[in-house]
Scaffold this motif. Structure first.
Motif, PDB file in Angstrom:
ATOM      1  N   LEU A  62     -10.836  22.318  99.741  1.00 42.27           N
ATOM      2  CA  LEU A  62      -9.463  22.194  99.238  1.00 42.27           C
ATOM      3  C   LEU A  62      -9.180  23.230  98.154  1.00 42.27           C
ATOM      4  CD1 LEU A  62      -9.158  18.317  99.176  1.00 42.27           C
ATOM      5  CD2 LEU A  62      -7.879  19.900 100.638  1.00 42.27           C
ATOM      6  N   GLY A  65      -8.951  26.754  99.929  1.00 43.46           N
ATOM      7  CA  GLY A  65      -7.796  26.934 100.800  1.00 43.46           C
ATOM      8  C   GLY A  65      -6.474  26.682 100.112  1.00 43.46           C
ATOM      9  N   ALA A  66      -6.241  25.452  99.716  1.00 44.35           N
ATOM     10  CA  ALA A  66      -4.932  25.049  99.195  1.00 44.35           C
ATOM     11  C   ALA A  66      -4.625  25.617  97.816  1.00 44.35           C
ATOM     12  CB  ALA A  66      -4.836  23.518  99.150  1.00 44.35           C
ATOM     13  N   TRP A  70      -3.923  31.101  97.233  1.00 43.11           N
ATOM     14  CA  TRP A  70      -2.782  31.852  96.688  1.00 43.11           C
ATOM     15  C   TRP A  70      -3.200  33.161  96.026  1.00 43.11           C
ATOM     16  CZ3 TRP A  70       1.819  30.876  98.382  1.00 43.11           C
ATOM     17  CH2 TRP A  70       2.069  29.610  98.910  1.00 43.11           C
ATOM     18  N   ARG A 100      -0.566  28.063  92.187  1.00 39.76           N
ATOM     19  CA  ARG A 100      -1.895  27.439  92.197  1.00 39.76           C
ATOM     20  C   ARG A 100      -1.873  26.123  91.434  1.00 39.76           C
ATOM     21  NH1 ARG A 100      -5.678  30.073  89.452  1.00 39.76           N
ATOM     22  NH2 ARG A 100      -7.330  28.894  90.467  1.00 39.76           N
ATOM     23  N   ALA A 103      -0.114  23.648  93.582  1.00 41.44           N
ATOM     24  CA  ALA A 103      -1.008  23.257  94.677  1.00 41.44           C
ATOM     25  C   ALA A 103      -2.077  22.291  94.179  1.00 41.44           C
ATOM     26  CB  ALA A 103      -1.650  24.498  95.302  1.00 41.44           C
ATOM     27  N   TYR A 104      -2.642  22.572  93.005  1.00 42.10           N
ATOM     28  CA  TYR A 104      -3.648  21.676  92.435  1.00 42.10           C
ATOM     29  C   TYR A 104      -3.057  20.281  92.248  1.00 42.10           C
ATOM     30  CZ  TYR A 104      -6.811  19.333  89.300  1.00 42.10           C
ATOM     31  OH  TYR A 104      -7.645  18.394  88.750  1.00 42.10           O
ATOM     32  N   VAL A 107      -2.639  18.550  95.610  1.00 38.40           N
ATOM     33  CA  VAL A 107      -3.926  18.108  96.145  1.00 38.40           C
ATOM     34  C   VAL A 107      -4.428  16.903  95.363  1.00 38.40           C
ATOM     35  CG1 VAL A 107      -6.365  18.753  96.416  1.00 38.40           C
ATOM     36  CG2 VAL A 107      -4.574  20.356  97.113  1.00 38.40           C
ATOM     37  N   THR A 110      -2.467  13.810  96.299  1.00 35.59           N
ATOM     38  CA  THR A 110      -2.841  13.367  97.647  1.00 35.59           C
ATOM     39  C   THR A 110      -4.185  12.653  97.621  1.00 35.59           C
ATOM     40  OG1 THR A 110      -1.608  15.198  98.640  1.00 35.59           O
ATOM     41  CG2 THR A 110      -3.287  14.141 100.011  1.00 35.59           C
TER      42      THR A 110
END
Length: 167
Positions: A62, A65-66, A70, A100, A103-104, A107, A110
């Motif tokens: 994770l 990628g996620a 970037w 980023r 995105a963090y 994640v 989630t």
């Protein structure tokens, strides 16, 4: 600093044959992943029957990628809003840090939801979920991956524990 090899060998020798084989297998796999000091993960995996290898692989994936995806050249250019901000003079490094960080947070949120196993704010609904390790053939092992959100920040492949996201 003392050599950890004797302590490792002493612990390994204290195990029964199946646990010793499991520990040696985990050490080889963590080593293949570039983990330089996996002893605590291996001990936890073997002695507590926790799926530490699956946790590590998922969380590191994770990040790469996620979140760190970037960093890739052209990643911002796929976003029209980023294109407009760059054209208006925004600093590319600041935008990468921003996406980023977002995105963090996505994640993390989630994983937190997955760890919760269901929506506790909804009554009368009997649905839930669990994230589970699978074997090589894809079948569930029965070992749940729990508390994933708690360890996300420590899996930063850059060794920064995410500190660069909030600069």
């Amino acid at each position: 600093m003392s050599d950890p090899q004797p302590a490792w060998q002493e612990w390994l020798n204290s195990l029964d044959v199946p646990r010793k084989a499991a520990a040696e297998s985990l050490r080889a796999q963590f080593s293949a992943l570039g983990v330089t000091d996996p002893v605590d993960l291996i001990k936890s995996g073997v002695m507590e029957d926790l799926p530490q290898l699956a946790r590590f692989v998922l969380l590191r994936s994770l990040w790469r990628g996620a979140i760190d995806g970037w960093f890739e050249p052209g990643s911002l250019d796929q976003l029209p809003a980023a294109q407009r901000l760059l054209a208006a003079g925004a600093d590319r490094e600041d935008l990468v840090r921003l996406v980023r960080a977002v995105a963090y947070e996505a994640v993390f949120a989630t994983l937190d939801e997955l760890d919760a196993g269901g929506d506790v704010n909804v009554s009368g609904v009997e649905a839930g979920w669990v994230v589970m390790e699978s074997g090589e053939d894809g079948s569930p092992t029965g070992r749940a991956l729990s508390g994933l959100h708690e360890d996300l920040v420590t899996m930063d492949p850059g060794g920064r524990d995410g500190a660069d996201l909030w600069q």
